[in-house]
Structure formats: C-alpha cells, structure tokens
Design an enzyme around this catalytic site. Structure first.
Site, mmCIF file in Angstrom:
data_model
loop_
_atom_site.group_PDB
_atom_site.id
_atom_site.type_symbol
_atom_site.label_atom_id
_atom_site.label_comp_id
_atom_site.label_asym_id
_atom_site.label_seq_id
_atom_site.Cartn_x
_atom_site.Cartn_y
_atom_site.Cartn_z
ATOM 1 N N CYS A 118 -2.663 -20.289 -14.643
ATOM 2 C CA CYS A 118 -2.243 -18.938 -16.350
ATOM 3 C C CYS A 118 -0.640 -19.543 -16.710
ATOM 4 O O CYS A 118 -0.577 -19.230 -17.800
ATOM 5 C CB CYS A 118 -2.232 -17.667 -15.689
ATOM 6 S SG CYS A 118 -3.284 -16.772 -14.832
ATOM 7 N N HIS A 260 3.340 -14.725 -20.918
ATOM 8 C CA HIS A 260 1.647 -13.985 -20.407
ATOM 9 C C HIS A 260 0.645 -12.955 -19.880
ATOM 10 O O HIS A 260 1.611 -11.606 -19.357
ATOM 11 C CB HIS A 260 1.704 -15.119 -18.492
ATOM 12 C CG HIS A 260 0.142 -15.054 -18.341
ATOM 13 N ND1 HIS A 260 -0.897 -15.090 -19.238
ATOM 14 C CD2 HIS A 260 -0.048 -14.160 -16.751
ATOM 15 C CE1 HIS A 260 -2.206 -15.008 -17.946
ATOM 16 N NE2 HIS A 260 -1.609 -14.679 -16.338
ATOM 17 N N ASN A 290 -6.835 -10.621 -18.899
ATOM 18 C CA ASN A 290 -6.378 -12.178 -18.882
ATOM 19 C C ASN A 290 -6.406 -13.142 -18.502
ATOM 20 O O ASN A 290 -7.839 -13.824 -17.958
ATOM 21 C CB ASN A 290 -6.156 -11.740 -17.058
ATOM 22 C CG ASN A 290 -5.055 -13.191 -16.206
ATOM 23 O OD1 ASN A 290 -4.331 -14.351 -17.334
ATOM 24 N ND2 ASN A 290 -5.089 -13.634 -15.634
HETATM 25 N N1 ACO Z 1 -11.057 -0.908 -9.019
HETATM 26 C C1 ACO Z 1 -10.279 0.531 -8.471
HETATM 27 N N2 ACO Z 1 -9.418 -0.322 -7.353
HETATM 28 C C2 ACO Z 1 -9.489 -0.605 -7.289
HETATM 29 C C3 ACO Z 1 -9.786 -1.852 -7.982
HETATM 30 C C4 ACO Z 1 -10.362 -1.958 -9.067
HETATM 31 N N3 ACO Z 1 -10.556 -3.003 -9.902
HETATM 32 N N4 ACO Z 1 -8.957 -2.963 -8.191
HETATM 33 C C5 ACO Z 1 -8.081 -3.334 -6.612
HETATM 34 N N5 ACO Z 1 -8.444 -1.416 -5.938
HETATM 35 C C6 ACO Z 1 -8.073 -1.279 -5.124
HETATM 36 C C7 ACO Z 1 -7.705 -2.222 -4.251
HETATM 37 O O1 ACO Z 1 -9.086 -2.248 -3.312
HETATM 38 C C8 ACO Z 1 -6.752 -0.927 -2.774
HETATM 39 O O2 ACO Z 1 -7.281 -0.264 -2.421
HETATM 40 P P1 ACO Z 1 -7.356 -0.092 -0.462
HETATM 41 O O3 ACO Z 1 -5.346 0.793 -0.789
HETATM 42 O O4 ACO Z 1 -8.172 0.743 -0.675
HETATM 43 O O5 ACO Z 1 -6.892 -0.980 -0.069
HETATM 44 C C9 ACO Z 1 -6.471 -1.432 -4.139
HETATM 45 O O6 ACO Z 1 -6.738 -0.480 -5.624
HETATM 46 C C10 ACO Z 1 -4.571 -1.013 -4.046
HETATM 47 O O7 ACO Z 1 -4.543 -3.017 -4.227
HETATM 48 P P2 ACO Z 1 -3.327 -3.567 -4.671
HETATM 49 O O8 ACO Z 1 -4.094 -4.427 -4.780
HETATM 50 O O9 ACO Z 1 -2.589 -3.244 -4.175
HETATM 51 O O10 ACO Z 1 -2.806 -2.626 -6.600
HETATM 52 P P3 ACO Z 1 -2.100 -3.197 -7.215
HETATM 53 O O11 ACO Z 1 -1.931 -2.351 -7.742
HETATM 54 O O12 ACO Z 1 -1.771 -4.668 -7.056
HETATM 55 O O13 ACO Z 1 -3.718 -4.101 -8.540
HETATM 56 C C11 ACO Z 1 -3.558 -6.031 -9.250
HETATM 57 C C12 ACO Z 1 -4.575 -5.146 -8.358
HETATM 58 C C13 ACO Z 1 -4.143 -5.666 -11.554
HETATM 59 C C14 ACO Z 1 -5.054 -6.870 -8.778
HETATM 60 C C15 ACO Z 1 -2.871 -6.431 -9.412
HETATM 61 O O14 ACO Z 1 -1.772 -6.519 -8.279
HETATM 62 C C16 ACO Z 1 -2.342 -7.601 -10.528
HETATM 63 O O15 ACO Z 1 -2.128 -7.841 -11.827
HETATM 64 N N6 ACO Z 1 -1.436 -8.993 -9.479
HETATM 65 C C17 ACO Z 1 -1.355 -9.739 -10.616
HETATM 66 C C18 ACO Z 1 -1.557 -10.429 -11.182
HETATM 67 C C19 ACO Z 1 -1.135 -12.163 -12.180
HETATM 68 O O16 ACO Z 1 -0.403 -11.571 -12.199
HETATM 69 N N7 ACO Z 1 -2.649 -13.118 -11.588
HETATM 70 C C20 ACO Z 1 -1.358 -13.950 -11.963
HETATM 71 C C21 ACO Z 1 -1.661 -15.623 -12.783
HETATM 72 S S1 ACO Z 1 -3.579 -15.558 -12.533
HETATM 73 C C22 ACO Z 1 -3.468 -16.720 -12.465
HETATM 74 O O17 ACO Z 1 -2.695 -17.916 -12.522
HETATM 75 C C23 ACO Z 1 -4.961 -17.627 -12.559
#
Ligand code: ACO
Length: 339
Positions: A118, A260, A290
């Site tokens: 990214c 980003h 994203n």
């Molecule tokens: N729908 C419902 N529930 C979900 C979903 C969804 N789409 N996605 C995850 N959950 C659940 C998980 O399974 C987890 O459930 P559990 O507690 O029963 O295990 C719960 O939600 C919490 O999961 P987390 O991963 O802690 O959720 P979080 O609030 O962190 O959101 C997300 C996940 C959206 C992926 C977030 O962590 C995020 O945006 N991270 C950063 C992404 C990023 O910046 N990437 C950088 C660039 S990527 C690249 O370089 C290609």
C-alpha cells in the site's frame, strides 16, 4: 551550482472497474453486515474487476488518462520511464510495467515495478523523482494499480470487507523546486520484523506451490488487522510530521493530508494523533475501499473533483502497508485537471 531538478506533478488519471460490490452484497455471501463494515471501517462499497481483468488492464486505463491530463498542462517532454507500483502483478515474473509501457505506445523506455504494497505509490514517486533528479529521465509515468480481488480468500470476511480494485497514475516532469506540483521531501521507511503481519505465505521462493504440495499451500493474502492498525496510525503520523517539518511548513499551515485509505478509523486516529482537524483528511474509501497502491492517486483525484483539494494547497501524502513499509511526501498542489 546549478539548481536541483525537481519532479513536478503535471497530470493525474484514474480508473475503477465498473462492477460495484456493496456491503450488503458481501453480507449475502459471508457472515458480515453493512452495519459492521461501515462502523468498523467506514467502507460502504468497493469496485471489483471482472474475471479475466488483470492489474495491467487497470494500469493502462489510468496511465492513458494521466497522459491525457498532462497533455492539457504545460508539460512538453515525452514520458521516458514507467513505474508500476503493485503487489498484484499480472504474473510473478516478468514485471508488469514493461507490458503497460508497450500498450501505452511509449516505446522502449525503462519500465519496472515497485513492490511496497500500500506504500507502493509513494515509493514509486520517490524513485521517479530520483530518476528525474539524476537526469536519467525527463518525464516519468508513475502508476499505482492493484487487483486485490485476485488474491483474497473468498471466505475471509476481514479482508474482503476492506479491499477493492483500481488504478491511479501521475505524470512527473522535470521542473523547478519552487513551482506548484514540485515534489518536496519524501520520507520512506520499512520494518521487516513485521513482515509476517501482511503476506501471502505460498507461491514465492520460500514456499513454492508445486502440484504435490497444493493441500498445505496457502495462496491467499493474510493480514493481522489489529496489529497492522496500530502500526499504521503511528507510522503515518510520524512520517507526515517529518515530511511537513522538512518542507519547512508549519503543521497548521498544511491544508490537506491525503492518507492511504485503509480504514476510516485509522485516518481519524492519525488526525487525532497529529492534533489536526479530521476535516483536513479527504475520505474516498467509503466508495472504493482500500485500493492498495492505487489509493493515494484515487483520493487525490476525488478530492480535486470535490473541491477539497485546490491549486496552491499545501498537501501532505502518507501511506502504510505490508513489508512493513510506510512513507510521506509533500507538494503544493498544481493546477491540473484529473481525467
Ligand atoms: N464482519 C463481521 N465481523 C468481522 C469482519 C467482518 N467483515 N471482519 C472481522 N470481523 C470480526 C473478527 O472475526 C473478530 O471476531 P472475533 O472477535 O470473534 O474473533 C472481530 O471482528 C474483531 O476482529 P479484529 O480484526 O480485531 O477487528 P478490527 O476492528 O481490528 O477490524 C480490520 C479489522 C478492519 C481489518 C482492521 O483491523 C483494519 O482496518 N486493519 C488495518 C488494515 C490496514 O491498514 N492495512 C494496511 C495496508 S494493507 C496492505 O499493505 C496491502
């Protein structure tokens, strides 16, 4: 001593595949909901390429538009180098950029890929600026293009909720460091101790996919979301502060911060950490998700169209991605029309 040659942004083009997949569409396939995705990420829909559409197809469209946009500005030099920032190349080898350059009719110019996930577009800008500063090139087409739909696990709700496909490109030309559009300081960083947080385990030289191994191979993109989230906020805030300081700007006088677009909560946390109003950070992810290396040029074009980014605005760019990698850059926004 002769004045340094700066790389000046003189064209901007974007392309999104026409197919739109809403959160409700995803909720029909996966255990998720529009409410969860909107409240946890700010994303409402994403564009997804049709089967058979490759990253180079998106890159060519965005590249053509950037060249058209540059043709309406004062740019005169022909593009003589092409950089494609992508982590979803058409093939693991060769690079995607030579095929893109050929399809754009640019001839036998140097063309290569930059792999910084990214952060790829910012790495590409830095390298393109370096080619111009060194006199190796006079005008560089920098394209960020990704087709994440091709590497996501169809059953992984956490990644499918976030990523969309798309491409964006700028044309850089040689110019004066003081003119609008001139790239200012570019800050880049990486921390490979976090490389396992975002990766595709199988399919590379560490774990080649061979017919006899397909059962234990994992060919899909995996991300440790919560850890990535924390790193993204800190690194983008730090890099932005450093880029703005090196540009000699006061933080308060920096008009627009183009971050980003991975998650709205990340963008808001970066603004809060920098003690800046959230309104200075344009948001585009609600409509595209994203888009990885395409994210920065896509949000730039959207902000110009919306009137949030105008000629003369002091603009900071920041990104974070797998690697881990991150970066930030500054420029005074030029008078160009995105196509
Ligand atoms: N729908 C419902 N529930 C979900 C979903 C969804 N789409 N996605 C995850 N959950 C659940 C998980 O399974 C987890 O459930 P559990 O507690 O029963 O295990 C719960 O939600 C919490 O999961 P987390 O991963 O802690 O959720 P979080 O609030 O962190 O959101 C997300 C996940 C959206 C992926 C977030 O962590 C995020 O945006 N991270 C950063 C992404 C990023 O910046 N990437 C950088 C660039 S990527 C690249 O370089 C290609």
């Amino acid at each position: 001593m002769a004045a340094a040659r700066a790389a000046v942004v003189c064209g901007l083009g974007t392309h999104l595949p026409s197919r739109v997949v809403t959160n409700s569409d995803l909720a029909r396939e996966l255990d998720t909901s529009d409410e969860w995705i909107r409240s946890r990420t700010g994303i409402g829909q994403r564009h997804i390429a049709e089967d058979g559409t490759a990253t180079s197809d998106l890159a060519v469209e965005a590249g053509q538009r950037a060249l058209k946009s540059a043709a309406t500005s004062a740019s005169t030099d022909a593009v003589d180098a092409v950089i494609v920032a992508t982590s979803t190349p058409d093939h693991s080898c060769p690079a995607t950029a030579p095929a893109v350059a050929a399809r754009l009719g640019l001839g036998i110019v140097p063309a290569f890929d930059v792999a910084a996930m990214c952060t790829g577009f910012l790495y590409g800008l830095a390298v393109g600026g370096g080619l111009i500063a060194a006199g190796t090139a006079h005008s560089v087409l920098v394209i960020g293009a990704d087709t994440y739909s091709s590497i996501l696990d169809p059953e992984d709700r956490s990644t499918r909720a976030i990523f969309g496909d798309g491409a964006g490109a700028v044309v850089l030309r040689a110019g004066d460091p003081d003119e609008p559009g001139a790239l200012g300081p570019v800050i880049l960083g990486s921390d490979g101790t976090g490389s396992e947080l975002i990766r595709i385990l199988s399919g590379g030289s560490r774990d080649p996919i061979r017919p006899e191994h397909t059962e234990r191979a994992d060919p899909y993109f995996r991300m440790a979301g919560a850890q990535v989230f924390r790193n993204a906020v800190e690194r983008m805030a730090e890099a932005s502060l450093e880029a703005v300081a090196r540009a000699g700007w006061a933080l308060d006088d920096t008009d627009v911060f183009v971050a980003h677009q991975a998650n709205l909560r990340i963008i808001h946390a970066v603004a809060d950490q920098m003690r800046l109003p959230r309104s200075r950070f344009p948001v585009h992810l609600d409509r595209v998700g994203n888009t990885a290396a395409a994210s920065i040029p896509l949000v730039l074009a959207d902000a110009v169209t919306a009137g949030a980014l105008r000629p003369g605005h002091r603009t900071a760019l920041a990104a974070f991605g797998g690697g881990l990698t991150w970066g930030a850059a500054t420029l005074t926004w030029p008078d160009i029309t995105p196509v």
